[in-house]
Design a protein around this motif. Structure first.
Motif, mmCIF file in Angstrom:
data_model
loop_
_atom_site.group_PDB
_atom_site.id
_atom_site.type_symbol
_atom_site.label_atom_id
_atom_site.label_comp_id
_atom_site.label_asym_id
_atom_site.label_seq_id
_atom_site.Cartn_x
_atom_site.Cartn_y
_atom_site.Cartn_z
ATOM 1 N N ALA A 14 16.758 1.788 -8.237
ATOM 2 C CA ALA A 14 15.504 1.770 -7.435
ATOM 3 C C ALA A 14 15.076 0.198 -7.098
ATOM 4 O O ALA A 14 15.265 -0.528 -8.222
ATOM 5 N N ASN A 17 5.410 2.200 -7.860
ATOM 6 C CA ASN A 17 5.582 3.537 -8.266
ATOM 7 C C ASN A 17 4.420 4.260 -8.602
ATOM 8 O O ASN A 17 4.758 5.513 -9.024
ATOM 9 N N ASP A 19 14.323 6.927 -0.088
ATOM 10 C CA ASP A 19 12.937 7.345 0.518
ATOM 11 C C ASP A 19 11.819 6.363 -0.119
ATOM 12 O O ASP A 19 12.407 5.656 -1.308
ATOM 13 N N ASN A 20 11.021 6.146 0.669
ATOM 14 C CA ASN A 20 9.798 5.138 -0.049
ATOM 15 C C ASN A 20 8.645 5.764 -0.643
ATOM 16 O O ASN A 20 7.677 5.089 -1.065
ATOM 17 N N ASP A 21 8.641 7.361 -1.005
ATOM 18 C CA ASP A 21 7.456 7.857 -1.666
ATOM 19 C C ASP A 21 7.812 7.989 -3.208
ATOM 20 O O ASP A 21 8.946 8.392 -3.492
ATOM 21 N N PRO A 22 7.041 7.525 -3.987
ATOM 22 C CA PRO A 22 7.210 7.478 -5.600
ATOM 23 C C PRO A 22 7.430 8.938 -5.759
ATOM 24 O O PRO A 22 8.312 9.156 -6.921
ATOM 25 N N LEU A 24 11.066 9.660 -6.162
ATOM 26 C CA LEU A 24 11.755 9.132 -7.335
ATOM 27 C C LEU A 24 11.331 9.955 -8.523
ATOM 28 O O LEU A 24 12.300 10.245 -9.186
ATOM 29 N N ALA A 31 14.024 12.663 -8.305
ATOM 30 C CA ALA A 31 15.306 12.232 -7.982
ATOM 31 C C ALA A 31 16.403 13.008 -9.128
ATOM 32 O O ALA A 31 17.568 12.894 -8.481
ATOM 33 N N TYR A 36 20.323 7.541 -5.677
ATOM 34 C CA TYR A 36 19.072 7.610 -5.032
ATOM 35 C C TYR A 36 18.686 5.988 -5.251
ATOM 36 O O TYR A 36 18.500 5.601 -6.433
ATOM 37 N N GLN A 40 14.981 3.950 -4.553
ATOM 38 C CA GLN A 40 13.482 4.001 -3.591
ATOM 39 C C GLN A 40 13.398 2.729 -2.762
ATOM 40 O O GLN A 40 13.458 1.840 -3.169
ATOM 41 N N ASP A 48 12.486 1.397 1.824
ATOM 42 C CA ASP A 48 11.717 1.872 3.049
ATOM 43 C C ASP A 48 12.765 1.592 4.220
ATOM 44 O O ASP A 48 13.515 0.490 4.210
#
Length: 261
Positions: A3, A8, A101-104, A107, A110, A124, A126, A128
């Motif tokens: 990430a 987060n 993806d940008n949404d914690p 994560l 994941a 994966y 994290q 944007d």
């Protein structure tokens, strides 16, 4: 799993598109603020989300069946089985899939995205979509960009406003792909639900979620310079390649699959 530096902490005081979408798909990984937005959307929203998801399944299966074994999925969302890697690795067990993806909260889930077929790889990050350079730098550590890659952007770009250059962001990603790669994109629209324009946009606006639904003419530029696969740029239930055709219903998404020449 890797990430990039990100905030987060999950903010449960504000709704997030990935969690609203999770509610629409019947998931359980959302918070009251997300549910409050989703429940104010018209009933068609839930069916549109399901039709959009079904398109992703059909497109991913078609690509894997035609020899594409590398996928970069941006705007992954909260894992909802079957996930993209489960679709493609069921056809090509050695397929490699990199998610972003940008949404914690994604994560946190994941691990579900990383349960690869033994012969394949899932990954994966994290990140944007507004930072395509970050995504591409990481993806190159997982995927071989000397061979075709399928770039998947499902229900993502309608959350990118005109002032954020959605076409330029998409072009930066597509331009990094080698010949024979594909773009798989779905985009929200109210073309077939004109009476819902105000209620949908107002609901997202009140939830402080930016939303830019686009017409067919406004979605077309995402595919500029690419070779659209038949049936071209269509609504979600009209895109299929084999087997029984999906029931043709009104849709809140334009979808397309296009080859990089």
């Amino acid at each position: 799993m890797t990430a990039q530096p990100f905030e987060n902490r999950i903010d449960t005081s504000r709704p997030h598109p990935a969690r609203v979408y999770d509610w629409l798909l019947g998931g359980k990984d959302h918070y009251p603020v997300d549910q409050a937005v989703a429940e104010k959307l018209p009933p068609e929203a839930r069916q549109n989300a399901l039709r959009n998801r079904a398109f992703m399944h059909r497109a991913a299966a078609w690509l894997a069946g035609n020899g594409i074994d590398q996928f970069l999925d941006i705007g992954t969302g909260i894992p909802t089985e079957p996930n993209l890697h489960q679709i493609v690795q069921g056809i090509v067990p050695t397929a490699r899939v990199s998610y972003a993806d940008n949404d914690p909260i994604v994560l946190r889930h994941a691990e579900a995205l990383l349960v690869s077929a033994p012969e394949g790889v899932t990954d994966y990050i994290q990140a944007d979509v507004r930072r395509p350079d970050v995504i591409l730098d990481h993806a190159r550590t997982v995927l071989d960009f000397s061979r075709p890659v399928a770039l998947s952007m499902i229900a993502l770009m309608h959350f990118i406003g005109d002032d954020e250059d959605p076409y330029g962001l998409t072009r930066a990603l597509v331009d990094a792909l080698p010949t024979g790669s594909y773009l798989v994109l779905s985009h929200g629209t109210t073309d077939e639900h004109p009476h819902l324009v105000k209620s949908v946009t107002d609901t997202y606006r009140k939830g402080e979620i930016p939303l830019r639904m686009r017409t067919r003419a406004e979605v077309e530029p995402f595919f500029e310079g690419l070779e659209l696969v038949e049936p071209g740029l269509v609504t979600a239930t009209k895109w299929y390649q084999s087997g029984p055709a999906p029931a043709e219903e009104l849709s809140g998404f334009y979808v397309g699959v296009a080859r990089v020449p």
